[in-house]
Enzyme design. Structure first.
Site, PDB file in Angstrom:
ATOM      1  N   ASP A  63     -12.637 -16.244  55.204  1.00  0.00           N
ATOM      2  CA  ASP A  63     -12.583 -17.512  55.908  1.00  0.00           C
ATOM      3  C   ASP A  63     -11.164 -18.059  55.740  1.00  0.00           C
ATOM      4  O   ASP A  63     -10.459 -17.719  54.796  1.00  0.00           O
ATOM      5  CB  ASP A  63     -13.627 -18.493  55.355  1.00  0.00           C
ATOM      6  N   SER A  64     -10.762 -18.918  56.664  1.00  0.00           N
ATOM      7  CA  SER A  64      -9.333 -19.265  56.802  1.00  0.00           C
ATOM      8  C   SER A  64      -8.899 -20.425  55.910  1.00  0.00           C
ATOM      9  O   SER A  64      -7.702 -20.679  55.793  1.00  0.00           O
ATOM     10  CB  SER A  64      -9.047 -19.632  58.265  1.00  0.00           C
ATOM     11  N   GLY A  65      -9.849 -21.123  55.309  1.00  0.00           N
ATOM     12  CA  GLY A  65      -9.467 -22.123  54.317  1.00  0.00           C
ATOM     13  C   GLY A  65      -9.699 -23.554  54.716  1.00  0.00           C
ATOM     14  O   GLY A  65      -9.862 -24.419  53.859  1.00  0.00           O
ATOM     15  N   GLY A  66      -9.734 -23.841  56.028  1.00  0.00           N
ATOM     16  CA  GLY A  66      -9.861 -25.231  56.452  1.00  0.00           C
ATOM     17  C   GLY A  66     -11.131 -25.881  55.961  1.00  0.00           C
ATOM     18  O   GLY A  66     -11.126 -26.970  55.400  1.00  0.00           O
ATOM     19  N   PHE A  67     -12.240 -25.176  56.141  1.00  0.00           N
ATOM     20  CA  PHE A  67     -13.536 -25.751  55.735  1.00  0.00           C
ATOM     21  C   PHE A  67     -13.559 -26.031  54.245  1.00  0.00           C
ATOM     22  O   PHE A  67     -14.019 -27.073  53.785  1.00  0.00           O
ATOM     23  CB  PHE A  67     -14.672 -24.790  56.092  1.00  0.00           C
ATOM     24  N   ASP A  86      -9.027 -23.466  61.544  1.00  0.00           N
ATOM     25  CA  ASP A  86      -9.681 -24.459  62.410  1.00  0.00           C
ATOM     26  C   ASP A  86      -9.960 -25.709  61.596  1.00  0.00           C
ATOM     27  O   ASP A  86      -9.772 -25.745  60.384  1.00  0.00           O
ATOM     28  CB  ASP A  86     -10.991 -23.886  62.959  1.00  0.00           C
ATOM     29  N   GLN A 123     -15.809 -24.824  68.203  1.00  0.00           N
ATOM     30  CA  GLN A 123     -16.171 -26.114  67.655  1.00  0.00           C
ATOM     31  C   GLN A 123     -16.803 -26.959  68.770  1.00  0.00           C
ATOM     32  O   GLN A 123     -17.279 -26.411  69.762  1.00  0.00           O
ATOM     33  CB  GLN A 123     -14.948 -26.802  67.027  1.00  0.00           C
ATOM     34  N   ASP A 147     -23.132 -15.606  57.056  1.00  0.00           N
ATOM     35  CA  ASP A 147     -22.752 -15.645  55.630  1.00  0.00           C
ATOM     36  C   ASP A 147     -23.329 -16.923  55.036  1.00  0.00           C
ATOM     37  O   ASP A 147     -23.406 -17.950  55.741  1.00  0.00           O
ATOM     38  CB  ASP A 147     -21.223 -15.654  55.470  1.00  0.00           C
ATOM     39  N   GLY A 180     -18.715 -25.487  62.637  1.00  0.00           N
ATOM     40  CA  GLY A 180     -19.201 -26.856  62.770  1.00  0.00           C
ATOM     41  C   GLY A 180     -20.701 -26.996  62.658  1.00  0.00           C
ATOM     42  O   GLY A 180     -21.269 -28.016  63.036  1.00  0.00           O
TER      43      GLY A 180
HETATM   44  C1  LIG Z   1     -19.474 -26.306  50.710  1.00  0.00           C
HETATM   45  C2  LIG Z   1     -20.384 -25.128  50.446  1.00  0.00           C
HETATM   46  C3  LIG Z   1     -20.091 -24.350  49.187  1.00  0.00           C
HETATM   47  O1  LIG Z   1     -20.274 -24.203  51.523  1.00  0.00           O
HETATM   48  C4  LIG Z   1     -21.585 -23.964  52.055  1.00  0.00           C
HETATM   49  C5  LIG Z   1     -22.527 -24.796  51.235  1.00  0.00           C
HETATM   50  O2  LIG Z   1     -21.745 -25.612  50.394  1.00  0.00           O
HETATM   51  C6  LIG Z   1     -23.251 -25.609  52.254  1.00  0.00           C
HETATM   52  C7  LIG Z   1     -23.688 -26.954  51.831  1.00  0.00           C
HETATM   53  O3  LIG Z   1     -25.087 -26.976  52.152  1.00  0.00           O
HETATM   54  C8  LIG Z   1     -25.480 -25.738  52.781  1.00  0.00           C
HETATM   55  C9  LIG Z   1     -25.736 -26.019  54.255  1.00  0.00           C
HETATM   56  C10 LIG Z   1     -26.661 -25.122  52.045  1.00  0.00           C
HETATM   57  O4  LIG Z   1     -24.366 -24.857  52.632  1.00  0.00           O
HETATM   58  O5  LIG Z   1     -22.379 -25.728  53.351  1.00  0.00           O
HETATM   59  C11 LIG Z   1     -21.609 -24.559  53.425  1.00  0.00           C
HETATM   60  C12 LIG Z   1     -22.254 -23.670  54.465  1.00  0.00           C
HETATM   61  N1  LIG Z   1     -22.016 -24.252  55.763  1.00  0.00           N
HETATM   62  C13 LIG Z   1     -20.870 -23.952  56.420  1.00  0.00           C
HETATM   63  N2  LIG Z   1     -19.924 -23.115  55.964  1.00  0.00           N
HETATM   64  C14 LIG Z   1     -18.940 -23.130  56.904  1.00  0.00           C
HETATM   65  C15 LIG Z   1     -17.701 -22.500  56.949  1.00  0.00           C
HETATM   66  C16 LIG Z   1     -16.837 -22.757  58.038  1.00  0.00           C
HETATM   67  N3  LIG Z   1     -15.597 -22.160  58.074  1.00  0.00           N
HETATM   68  C17 LIG Z   1     -14.747 -22.449  59.078  1.00  0.00           C
HETATM   69  N4  LIG Z   1     -13.511 -21.878  59.104  1.00  0.00           N
HETATM   70  N5  LIG Z   1     -15.081 -23.294  60.098  1.00  0.00           N
HETATM   71  C18 LIG Z   1     -16.305 -23.896  60.146  1.00  0.00           C
HETATM   72  O6  LIG Z   1     -16.560 -24.677  61.098  1.00  0.00           O
HETATM   73  C19 LIG Z   1     -17.234 -23.628  59.073  1.00  0.00           C
HETATM   74  C20 LIG Z   1     -18.491 -24.245  59.045  1.00  0.00           C
HETATM   75  C21 LIG Z   1     -19.336 -23.991  57.955  1.00  0.00           C
HETATM   76  N6  LIG Z   1     -20.558 -24.465  57.633  1.00  0.00           N
END
Ligand SMILES: CC1(C)O[C@H]2[C@@H](O1)[C@@]1(COC(C)(C)O1)O[C@@H]2CNc1nc2cc3nc(N)[nH]c(=O)c3cc2[nH]1
Length: 373
Positions: free
Chosen positions: A92-96, A147, A190, A267, A217
């Site tokens: 993953d790219s780091g933004g989230f 992103d 997004q 993931d 998102g």
């Molecule tokens: C913050 C942490 C560790 O990441 C997990 C987990 O808590 C948690 C907290 O509650 C649950 C839902 C169970 O999962 O939310 C994270 C999993 N949801 C998620 N991961 C993402 C990664 C993403 N990466 C990028 N580059 N862009 C995105 O839009 C993006 C959206 C995402 N949505």
């Protein structure tokens, strides 16, 4: 841009099963990617991860750039050599992660300045730096564009501004990525919960052109129903011949319902994170092994799963390990949960190939809802 060949072997409704062919091996889809945040799938050896059936694992730019440092990983041979994972890796790219972990941060068109949640050191993450870390220093097989994960609950105007920034950062990510022989770059859709924005984001990503398309998102607090709605009006706008990756998802029911809507890759930290806290997953939902009811239950978690943690240990023994605070508790339950998620995706692949996915989906939902009762 060299794209990894993606062979779709069968479809059943919107569900697909196939193989994404990378230079480090094939990824069977639908695929669940165990999260290997700090160059480890927590509490498992990489051999165990492989034996569960996982073809690919995920790494995180944010965590590895802070510790041990991306240049250090490069000096040590790259993320595959460093972690001993020999198959494909997606980073993953780091933004989230900046948004979810770093307190002090400043967003500009250039990128995001933030302080490390570990030691407070200052960092600057731009699309160019994110691609350098992922593709050049860590050596990811699949890199993600930088992103902005649009927060759930924002206005349509805010979601548009955020989506348009991600489009521009995607273009800069692709320019920095350039053309590579054996690495791929995925774009990220997004647009929050707004159908017109999701469609526009998809269309503009396709204009830029990526090897795969992630749906970002989501899994940010919107809830199951809203996630399904967004998938209903987003996946149809994504190229059918390229992989679709739903980021951060999710619970078993989320995977089944997303596969039914045409998603290929997933993931989530859930199997390992919840495993460390005593939750064991099944088609009926999670059980918490610490509950007294398991103290003398000598049945295994799931004898149908070809994994020692699922087949060879009693619930009573696992209960004892957790009650005693033994290290082996987290190791065995994480191992079982990863094996269960791989067993679930393997069953979905087989059901789609046999043209029986709707029957599988109905049976699964029955067990899941019974378990929630
Ligand atoms: C913050 C942490 C560790 O990441 C997990 C987990 O808590 C948690 C907290 O509650 C649950 C839902 C169970 O999962 O939310 C994270 C999993 N949801 C998620 N991961 C993402 C990664 C993403 N990466 C990028 N580059 N862009 C995105 O839009 C993006 C959206 C995402 N949505």
């Amino acid at each position: 841009m060299t794209t990894f060949p993606y062979e779709i072997h069968a479809t059943d409704g919107a569900a697909r099963t196939g193989v994404l062919k990378t230079s480090r091996g094939d990824i069977r889809t639908p695929a669940f990617m165990p999260v290997g945040t700090a160059a480890t799938v927590k509490a498992l050896y990489m051999d165990q991860v492989r034996e569960t059936g996982a073809d690919i694992i995920l790494g995180n730019t944010y965590h590895l750039m802070l510790r041990p440092g991306a240049e250090r990983v490069k000096r040590l041979g790259g993320l595959h050599k460093f972690s001993t994972w020999k198959g494909p890796m997606l980073t993953d790219s780091g933004g989230f992660q900046v948004w979810s972990l770093s307190k002090l941060r400043k967003m500009t068109e250039e990128g995001v300045k933030f302080r490390s949640h570990i030691d407070g050191s200052e960092h600057n993450l731009t699309p160019e730096r994110s691609i350098e870390i992922q593709a050049d220093l860590l050596g990811a097989d699949i890199s993600m564009q930088l992103d902005e994960c649009t927060p759930f609950g924002c206005s349509e105007a805010e979601a548009r501004t955020s989506m348009e920034l991600s489009i521009r950062w995607g273009q800069r990510s692709k320019a920095a990525f350039g053309t590579r022989d054996s690495q791929a770059l995925f774009g990220i859709v997004q647009g929050s919960v707004f159908e017109n924005l999701r469609r526009e984001s998809a269309e503009r990503l396709i204009e830029t052109g990526y090897d795969g398309y992630a749906i970002g998102g989501l899994a940010v607090g919107e809830g199951f129903e809203k996630m399904c709605d967004v998938l209903d009006f987003t996946t149809p706008h994504l190229p059918s011949e390229r992989p679709r990756y739903l980021m951060g998802v999710g619970k078993p029911i989320d995977l089944v319902e997303a596969v039914a809507r045409g998603v290929d890759m997933f993931d989530c930290v859930l199997p390992t994170r919840s495993g460390r806290h005593g939750q064991a997953w099944s088609d009926h939902g999670p059980i918490n092994i610490k509950r007294a009811e398991f103290a003398e239950d000598d049945s295994p978690l799931n004898p149908e799963i070809d994994c020692p943690a699922s087949r060879d240990y009693s619930k009573a023994y696992l209960h004892h390990l957790f009650r005693s605070g033994e290290y082996l508790s987290a190791m065995l339950l994480s191992w079982h949960n990863i094996a269960y998620f791989q067993h679930l995706t393997a069953r979905m692949r087989a059901a789609i190939a046999a043209g029986e996915f709707e029957a599988f989906r109905r049976e699964f939902r029955g067990k899941w809802e019974q378990g929630q009762a």
